[in-house]
Write a protein that holds these residues in place. Structure first.
Motif, PDB file in Angstrom:
ATOM      1  N   ALA A 169       1.095  -1.364  -0.250  1.00 38.13           N
ATOM      2  CA  ALA A 169       0.009  -0.152  -0.161  1.00 38.13           C
ATOM      3  C   ALA A 169       1.212   1.401   0.124  1.00 38.13           C
ATOM      4  CB  ALA A 169      -0.681   0.019   1.030  1.00 38.13           C
ATOM      5  N   THR A 170      -0.320   2.437   0.083  1.00 37.05           N
ATOM      6  CA  THR A 170       0.882   3.973  -0.197  1.00 37.05           C
ATOM      7  C   THR A 170       0.133   4.492   0.300  1.00 37.05           C
ATOM      8  OG1 THR A 170       1.521   3.531  -2.271  1.00 37.05           O
ATOM      9  CG2 THR A 170       1.631   5.857  -1.515  1.00 37.05           C
ATOM     10  N   ARG A 171       0.749   4.858   1.424  1.00 46.38           N
ATOM     11  CA  ARG A 171       0.125   6.303   3.129  1.00 46.38           C
ATOM     12  C   ARG A 171       0.669   7.835   1.976  1.00 46.38           C
ATOM     13  NH1 ARG A 171      -3.214   2.903   2.315  1.00 46.38           N
ATOM     14  NH2 ARG A 171      -3.895   1.838   4.285  1.00 46.38           N
ATOM     15  N   GLY A 172      -0.396   8.469   1.985  1.00 45.22           N
ATOM     16  CA  GLY A 172       0.445   9.708   1.301  1.00 45.22           C
ATOM     17  C   GLY A 172       1.214   9.752   0.457  1.00 45.22           C
ATOM     18  N   PRO A 173       3.000  10.275   0.787  1.00 46.50           N
ATOM     19  CA  PRO A 173       3.768  10.499  -0.340  1.00 46.50           C
ATOM     20  C   PRO A 173       4.483   8.895   0.694  1.00 46.50           C
ATOM     21  CG  PRO A 173       4.047  12.424   1.836  1.00 46.50           C
ATOM     22  CD  PRO A 173       2.606  12.022   1.523  1.00 46.50           C
ATOM     23  N   SER A 174       4.335   8.332   0.589  1.00 52.32           N
ATOM     24  CA  SER A 174       5.358   7.947   1.167  1.00 52.32           C
ATOM     25  C   SER A 174       4.712   6.021   0.488  1.00 52.32           C
ATOM     26  CB  SER A 174       5.025   7.093   2.934  1.00 52.32           C
ATOM     27  OG  SER A 174       5.641   8.169   3.457  1.00 52.32           O
ATOM     28  N   THR A 175       5.893   5.661   0.184  1.00 54.18           N
ATOM     29  CA  THR A 175       5.555   3.973  -0.934  1.00 54.18           C
ATOM     30  C   THR A 175       6.569   3.079  -0.127  1.00 54.18           C
ATOM     31  OG1 THR A 175       7.461   4.884  -2.769  1.00 54.18           O
ATOM     32  CG2 THR A 175       4.974   5.910  -2.968  1.00 54.18           C
ATOM     33  N   CYS A 176       6.274   1.704  -0.510  1.00 53.39           N
ATOM     34  CA  CYS A 176       7.330   0.964  -0.766  1.00 53.39           C
ATOM     35  C   CYS A 176       8.515   1.172  -1.488  1.00 53.39           C
ATOM     36  CB  CYS A 176       6.176  -0.299  -0.012  1.00 53.39           C
ATOM     37  SG  CYS A 176       4.840  -0.234   0.543  1.00 53.39           S
ATOM     38  N   ASN A 177       9.647   0.763  -1.356  1.00 52.69           N
ATOM     39  CA  ASN A 177      10.080   0.648  -2.711  1.00 52.69           C
ATOM     40  C   ASN A 177      11.503  -0.218  -2.318  1.00 52.69           C
ATOM     41  OD1 ASN A 177      12.831   2.236  -0.898  1.00 52.69           O
ATOM     42  ND2 ASN A 177      11.089   3.702  -0.598  1.00 52.69           N
ATOM     43  N   GLU A 178      12.386  -0.653  -3.314  1.00 54.95           N
ATOM     44  CA  GLU A 178      13.696  -1.353  -3.146  1.00 54.95           C
ATOM     45  C   GLU A 178      13.767  -2.888  -2.571  1.00 54.95           C
ATOM     46  OE1 GLU A 178      16.320   0.022  -5.583  1.00 54.95           O
ATOM     47  OE2 GLU A 178      15.936   1.705  -5.804  1.00 54.95           O
ATOM     48  N   THR A 179      12.246  -3.741  -2.849  1.00 54.25           N
ATOM     49  CA  THR A 179      12.674  -4.577  -1.615  1.00 54.25           C
ATOM     50  C   THR A 179      11.709  -5.476  -2.253  1.00 54.25           C
ATOM     51  OG1 THR A 179      11.392  -3.053   0.525  1.00 54.25           O
ATOM     52  CG2 THR A 179      10.260  -5.599   0.622  1.00 54.25           C
ATOM     53  N   SER A 180      12.294  -7.064  -2.312  1.00 57.35           N
ATOM     54  CA  SER A 180      12.337  -7.661  -2.882  1.00 57.35           C
ATOM     55  C   SER A 180      11.019  -8.885  -2.560  1.00 57.35           C
ATOM     56  CB  SER A 180      13.441  -8.636  -3.362  1.00 57.35           C
ATOM     57  OG  SER A 180      14.256  -7.459  -3.890  1.00 57.35           O
ATOM     58  N   TRP A 181      10.425  -9.302  -3.023  1.00 62.74           N
ATOM     59  CA  TRP A 181       9.261 -10.607  -2.080  1.00 62.74           C
ATOM     60  C   TRP A 181       9.897 -12.132  -3.622  1.00 62.74           C
ATOM     61  CZ3 TRP A 181       8.345  -5.888  -2.390  1.00 62.74           C
ATOM     62  CH2 TRP A 181       7.713  -4.948  -1.812  1.00 62.74           C
ATOM     63  N   VAL A 182      10.546 -12.988  -2.267  1.00 63.07           N
ATOM     64  CA  VAL A 182      11.009 -14.082  -3.470  1.00 63.07           C
ATOM     65  C   VAL A 182       9.657 -14.957  -3.992  1.00 63.07           C
ATOM     66  CG1 VAL A 182      12.562 -15.962  -3.206  1.00 63.07           C
ATOM     67  CG2 VAL A 182      13.818 -14.015  -2.803  1.00 63.07           C
ATOM     68  N   ARG A 183       9.303 -15.406  -2.638  1.00 61.87           N
ATOM     69  CA  ARG A 183       8.156 -16.318  -3.404  1.00 61.87           C
ATOM     70  C   ARG A 183       6.672 -15.650  -2.554  1.00 61.87           C
ATOM     71  NH1 ARG A 183       5.425 -19.925  -0.139  1.00 61.87           N
ATOM     72  NH2 ARG A 183       4.215 -21.653  -0.731  1.00 61.87           N
ATOM     73  N   LEU A 184       5.238 -15.208  -3.053  1.00 63.85           N
ATOM     74  CA  LEU A 184       4.257 -14.689  -2.527  1.00 63.85           C
ATOM     75  C   LEU A 184       2.901 -15.975  -3.555  1.00 63.85           C
ATOM     76  CD1 LEU A 184       2.218 -13.035  -2.006  1.00 63.85           C
ATOM     77  CD2 LEU A 184       2.548 -11.463  -3.275  1.00 63.85           C
ATOM     78  N   GLN A 185       2.485 -16.382  -2.269  1.00 63.20           N
ATOM     79  CA  GLN A 185       1.539 -17.199  -2.657  1.00 63.20           C
ATOM     80  C   GLN A 185       0.435 -17.263  -1.603  1.00 63.20           C
ATOM     81  OE1 GLN A 185       2.093 -22.086  -2.140  1.00 63.20           O
ATOM     82  NE2 GLN A 185       0.601 -21.877  -1.129  1.00 63.20           N
ATOM     83  N   SER A 219      10.451   0.820  -7.791  1.00 65.34           N
ATOM     84  CA  SER A 219      11.808  -0.004  -7.851  1.00 65.34           C
ATOM     85  C   SER A 219      11.891  -1.663  -7.031  1.00 65.34           C
ATOM     86  CB  SER A 219      12.948   0.673  -7.797  1.00 65.34           C
ATOM     87  OG  SER A 219      12.989   1.536  -8.216  1.00 65.34           O
ATOM     88  N   CYS A 220      10.840  -1.910  -6.711  1.00 57.91           N
ATOM     89  CA  CYS A 220      10.393  -3.793  -6.309  1.00 57.91           C
ATOM     90  C   CYS A 220      10.277  -4.871  -7.574  1.00 57.91           C
ATOM     91  CB  CYS A 220       9.391  -3.615  -4.962  1.00 57.91           C
ATOM     92  SG  CYS A 220       9.165  -2.372  -4.067  1.00 57.91           S
ATOM     93  N   SER A 221      10.509  -5.988  -6.205  1.00 59.76           N
ATOM     94  CA  SER A 221      10.665  -6.752  -7.471  1.00 59.76           C
ATOM     95  C   SER A 221      10.047  -8.058  -6.674  1.00 59.76           C
ATOM     96  CB  SER A 221      11.975  -7.213  -8.115  1.00 59.76           C
ATOM     97  OG  SER A 221      13.025  -7.766  -6.969  1.00 59.76           O
ATOM     98  N   PHE A 222       9.244  -8.720  -7.870  1.00 56.17           N
ATOM     99  CA  PHE A 222       8.098 -10.476  -7.022  1.00 56.17           C
ATOM    100  C   PHE A 222       8.861 -11.546  -8.158  1.00 56.17           C
ATOM    101  CE2 PHE A 222       6.319  -6.312  -6.278  1.00 56.17           C
ATOM    102  CZ  PHE A 222       5.128  -6.666  -5.090  1.00 56.17           C
ATOM    103  N   VAL A 223       9.728 -12.268  -7.362  1.00 54.33           N
ATOM    104  CA  VAL A 223      10.529 -13.133  -8.222  1.00 54.33           C
ATOM    105  C   VAL A 223       9.769 -14.249  -8.748  1.00 54.33           C
ATOM    106  CG1 VAL A 223      12.219 -15.042  -7.751  1.00 54.33           C
ATOM    107  CG2 VAL A 223      12.459 -12.737  -6.933  1.00 54.33           C
TER     108      VAL A 223
END
Length: 465
Positions: free
Chosen positions: A137-153, A170-174
């Motif tokens: 999610a995003t709250r105001g001007p703040s975002t999630c960034n430069e984070t990786s998820w290797v496995r999401l089920q 700049s996030c990645s979901f493998v």
């Protein structure tokens, strides 16, 4: 151990480690939550390790077709990484294993996650109307960034399965694996957004007729997307570029789509809009959608089962390069103003005849239409081959052929161009001046027209029997 909770827990910079629990395991070590109206665990700060299972105390009876005959899941949320209450940030952390299941709220939500690594996340039987099972999610001007998820089920989500906010940076979901979603039809079941990389994505729904997926991004790479059950995927490049690599899906532009969409390889059914480019795809059906005037979609080195324009006003252009089309219907009742065949493209019309009304058709010297062509108020630039007949009905709009053009069947109704030319311009003709279309000893054949003295002048030669 199993720890029972009835209210919220907060962890600030403290790693929590239970024994990991496999998917579907009963009585797993971790937290068992009951009650209503709270978020079970909020984690902020930085942690070196986190391994947690959180289970709601209650059940949901879910049928194979996605209908719920009983929902006794606790109406609470699962785990929030970062907090929107006190601007808490979750950063520079490693999360080894998280499993959340059986909650009538979000399973996992990320708010202000910076520079983190999530190795394995499983969310099962979570979510409700208006609340996604998994969310970045995003709250105001703040975002999630430069984070990786290797496995999401995300399994058997209720209403919304996955939402990655379009502002995510700049996030990645493998690997994303989301099956048997129970869609509500009120919002996208899956929303993949942000300037992110999505790799190896598989999406299915228990009720695919209610499910949908959306991509909203100005800079995304989506690799090996597989969407099963004829679930449409809406794409909005938001003025940037979205690249699909080897998808298996039904793709179409969103209502406000802008930017460039590239589809490389894969097996797709596509409604193309302006700025859409297909390369090396197996296309079961290609539909031409809305495009502003003078903008186009391109199809290169593809095999296309069927081309058909979407209903609406004809504005856009479709450019085929080194592409083969097994069946095409482009009559002027749809959103296709121009069709261009280049670089050994081949098009076979549905029913054997390509009917063109108020449209432009271009066939270069290396390309061909396998069948007949009927033109009405149409523009034709023919340098290649029409294997069947060519007929022009009504007033000629702008029909011209080069010296090397070939028509295998009879040509009827071809007259001089009705648009002005430049002095000395030449327009070849394929028609005979004989009413029956057959040369006799006394017939002179019109071979073409040359533009001179402000008009097209017929060029004629005699034909011997």
């Amino acid at each position: 151990m199993v720890v029972r909770i009835t209210g919220p827990l907060r962890s600030q910079g403290v790693g929590i480690v239970f024994e990991p629990a496999s998917y579907g395991g009963a009585a797993a070590p971790g937290f068992v939550a009951s009650g209503a109206g709270y978020t079970a665990l909020t984690v902020t700060g930085s942690v070196a390790d986190l391994c947690v299972t959180l289970t709601g105390e209650g059940t949901a009876d879910i049928r194979d077709d996605g209908r719920m005959t009983g929902d006794r899941r606790p109406r609470i949320n699962g785990i929030s990484f970062g907090s929107d209450e006190d601007n808490g940030v979750f950063s520079l952390s490693t999360v080894r294993w998280v499993r959340v299941n059986n909650l009538a709220g979000f399973g996992i939500r990320h708010i202000q996650c910076w520079d983190c690594a999530f190795l394995s996340i499983s969310v099962e039987r979570c979510g409700r109307e208006g609340v996604y099972a998994f969310e970045v999610a995003t709250r105001g001007p703040s975002t999630c960034n430069e984070t990786s998820w290797v496995r999401l089920q995300v399994e058997q989500s209720v209403s919304g399965a996955i939402r990655i906010d379009p502002a995510t940076l700049s996030c990645s979901f493998v690997k994303i694996h989301s099956e048997r979603a129970i869609a509500s039809g009120m919002a996208p079941t899956w929303l993949l957004g942000g300037a992110c990389i999505f790799d190896s994505v598989r999406l299915t729904a228990a009720n695919p007729g209610q499910a949908s997926a959306a991509v909203v991004s100005n800079q995304a790479d989506i690799r090996n997307l597989r969407v099963e059950g004829s679930i449409p995927v809406s794409v909005d490049a938001s003025g940037g570029v979205v690249n699909f690599h080897n998808p298996s899906a039904e793709l179409h532009p969103s209502a406000n789509q802008s930017g460039i969409v590239n589809v490389v390889g894969g097996t797709v059914s596509v409604l193309v809009g302006a700025g859409w480019n297909l390369f090396g795809c197996a296309v079961s059906r290609l539909e031409a959608g809305f495009m502003p005037p003078d903008l186009s979609a391109t199809v290169s080195n593809c095999s296309v089962g069927q081309i058909a324009p979407q209903a609406g006003s004809d504005q856009g252009e479709l450019v085929l390069t080194a592409t083969r089309v097994a069946g095409a219907r482009v009559a002027g009742t749809g959103r296709l103003r121009a069709l261009h065949l280049f670089a050994e493209s081949q098009l076979t019309p549905e029913g054997g005849t390509l009917s063109c009304v108020d449209q432009t058709i271009t066939v270069d010297a290396s390309s061909r239409i396998v069948g007949s062509v009927v033109l009405q108020r149409a523009t034709l630039r023919l340098a290649g081959t029409v294997t069947g007949a060519l007929a022009i009905r009504g007033p000629v709009h702008d029909a011209r052929a080069s010296d090397g053009a070939v028509v295998g069947g009879p040509v009827t109704g071809w007259g001089p161009p009705s648009v002005p030319g430049t002095p000395g311009a030449w327009s070849a003709n394929l028609a005979l001046s004989s009413p029956a279309g057959q040369a006799t000893p006394s017939v002179r054949v019109v071979t073409g027209w040359r533009y001179a003295a402000g008009a097209w002048r017929a060029m004629k030669i005699g034909v011997e029997p």
